[in-house]
Write a protein that holds these residues in place. Structure first.
Motif, PDB file in Angstrom:
ATOM      1  N   ARG A   1       0.827  -1.215   0.000  1.00 22.81           N
ATOM      2  CA  ARG A   1       0.000   0.000   0.000  1.00 22.81           C
ATOM      3  C   ARG A   1       0.860   1.264   0.000  1.00 22.81           C
ATOM      4  O   ARG A   1       0.548   2.252  -0.680  1.00 22.81           O
ATOM      5  N   LEU A   2       1.962   1.223   0.748  1.00 26.12           N
ATOM      6  CA  LEU A   2       2.836   2.393   0.822  1.00 26.12           C
ATOM      7  C   LEU A   2       3.562   2.660  -0.496  1.00 26.12           C
ATOM      8  O   LEU A   2       3.909   3.801  -0.803  1.00 26.12           O
ATOM      9  N   LEU A   3       3.786   1.607  -1.270  1.00 20.19           N
ATOM     10  CA  LEU A   3       4.539   1.753  -2.524  1.00 20.19           C
ATOM     11  C   LEU A   3       3.662   1.794  -3.766  1.00 20.19           C
ATOM     12  O   LEU A   3       4.078   2.332  -4.796  1.00 20.19           O
ATOM     13  N   ALA A   4       2.452   1.233  -3.674  1.00 14.93           N
ATOM     14  CA  ALA A   4       1.631   1.091  -4.879  1.00 14.93           C
ATOM     15  C   ALA A   4       0.164   1.412  -4.662  1.00 14.93           C
ATOM     16  O   ALA A   4      -0.654   1.197  -5.566  1.00 14.93           O
ATOM     17  N   GLY A   5      -0.182   1.892  -3.492  1.00 15.60           N
ATOM     18  CA  GLY A   5      -1.578   2.158  -3.165  1.00 15.60           C
ATOM     19  C   GLY A   5      -2.192   3.277  -3.977  1.00 15.60           C
ATOM     20  O   GLY A   5      -1.488   4.002  -4.697  1.00 15.60           O
ATOM     21  N   PRO A   6      -3.490   3.448  -3.878  1.00 17.84           N
ATOM     22  CA  PRO A   6      -4.200   4.455  -4.685  1.00 17.84           C
ATOM     23  C   PRO A   6      -3.743   5.891  -4.426  1.00 17.84           C
ATOM     24  O   PRO A   6      -3.941   6.757  -5.273  1.00 17.84           O
ATOM     25  N   ASP A   7      -3.129   6.144  -3.275  1.00 15.08           N
ATOM     26  CA  ASP A   7      -2.683   7.503  -2.962  1.00 15.08           C
ATOM     27  C   ASP A   7      -1.236   7.767  -3.366  1.00 15.08           C
ATOM     28  O   ASP A   7      -0.717   8.857  -3.153  1.00 15.08           O
TER      29      ASP A   7
ATOM     30  N   ALA B   1      -4.528  -3.165  -2.128  1.00 13.71           N
ATOM     31  CA  ALA B   1      -3.380  -2.341  -1.752  1.00 13.71           C
ATOM     32  C   ALA B   1      -2.556  -1.908  -2.957  1.00 13.71           C
ATOM     33  O   ALA B   1      -1.666  -1.078  -2.841  1.00 13.71           O
ATOM     34  N   GLY B   2      -2.857  -2.497  -4.124  1.00  8.83           N
ATOM     35  CA  GLY B   2      -2.178  -2.081  -5.341  1.00  8.83           C
ATOM     36  C   GLY B   2      -1.259  -3.115  -5.958  1.00  8.83           C
ATOM     37  O   GLY B   2      -0.534  -2.803  -6.907  1.00  8.83           O
ATOM     38  N   ALA B   3      -1.263  -4.343  -5.440  1.00  5.15           N
ATOM     39  CA  ALA B   3      -0.386  -5.382  -5.990  1.00  5.15           C
ATOM     40  C   ALA B   3      -0.751  -5.693  -7.438  1.00  5.15           C
ATOM     41  O   ALA B   3      -1.923  -5.703  -7.802  1.00  5.15           O
ATOM     42  N   ARG B   4       0.263  -5.953  -8.253  1.00  3.76           N
ATOM     43  CA  ARG B   4       0.035  -6.313  -9.652  1.00  3.76           C
ATOM     44  C   ARG B   4       0.069  -7.817  -9.869  1.00  3.76           C
ATOM     45  O   ARG B   4      -0.041  -8.289 -10.992  1.00  3.76           O
TER      46      ARG B   4
END
Length: 214
Positions: free
Chosen positions: A64-70, A95-98
């Protein structure tokens, strides 16, 4: 790429598998999530490979800290774990994982996931893709899914369904009898209209809007 796992033997094994592939190089390792985030922010690798269960900061929060929506300039993160739990997978994708893989996926699938993430695509272990998205279609965010910025065309609706079922671009092209470049163009259009960043989010939107039946 950066690899993070709290078990040294697991990190060593992953590094050996990845370094053995001619187009992949591990540039950093971390034994906990906080160190992983620090390394990733400093090194800006093409891809990060994170275990879920780590001390100080788990893999989901690190993602989340590296790839999150924000995150303004997100990194590509693939999450890997021994735990085949739907809630972990869903949380990682949110959390944004690919990508999401189990540790028994094998070198070939691991390499495919890393390359997909590096190329802006996404890969989830086939055994869990449809089950995961279907199971969580009704328990996503409390707010209703965002509506498209612009209405989807009939062809885009077709592409949407194939993406939601885990098809690759090549498989979509063959199934719909269109060129690979046309598939890529439609997927880019879907991402723009749905305001999402990758095909995993396209698939999740399809399930949350009940386009795909469980």
């Amino acid at each position: 790429m950066v690899v993070a796992d709290d078990q040294e033997i697991a990190r060593t094994g992953l590094r050996m598998i990845l370094d053995a592939q001619p187009d992949i190089e591990v540039v950093g390792e971390a034994g906990d999530g906080r160190r992983a985030v620090e390394l990733a922010r400093r090194l800006r690798p093409d891809v990060c490979l994170f275990d879920i269960r780590m001390p100080r900061l788990d893999g989901i929060e690190a993602t989340r800290l590296l790839a999150g929506p924000d995150v303004g300039d997100p990194l590509a993160v693939v999450v890997i774990t021994t735990f085949d739990l739907d809630e972990y997978v869903y949380a990682a994708l949110r959390a944004g994982a690919r990508g999401f893989l189990l540790k028994d996926a094998g070198p070939e699938l691991l390499g495919q996931a890393i390359r997909a993430a590096a190329g802006g695509d996404a890969l989830i272990a086939p055994s869990i893709t449809a089950r995961l998205l279907g199971a969580f279609a009704g328990v996503g965010p409390a707010a209703p899914p965002a509506q498209p910025i612009e209405a989807l065309t009939d062809r885009e609706e077709q592409i949407l369904l194939t993406v939601a079922r885990g098809r690759t671009n090549s498989e979509i092209a063959a199934e719909l009898h269109i060129s690979l470049s046309t598939v890529k163009s439609h997927i880019a259009s879907l991402m723009t209209k749905l305001a999402v960043r990758n095909r995993v989010e396209i698939a999740m939107w399809a399930y949350e809007t009940k386009r795909v039946k469980r």
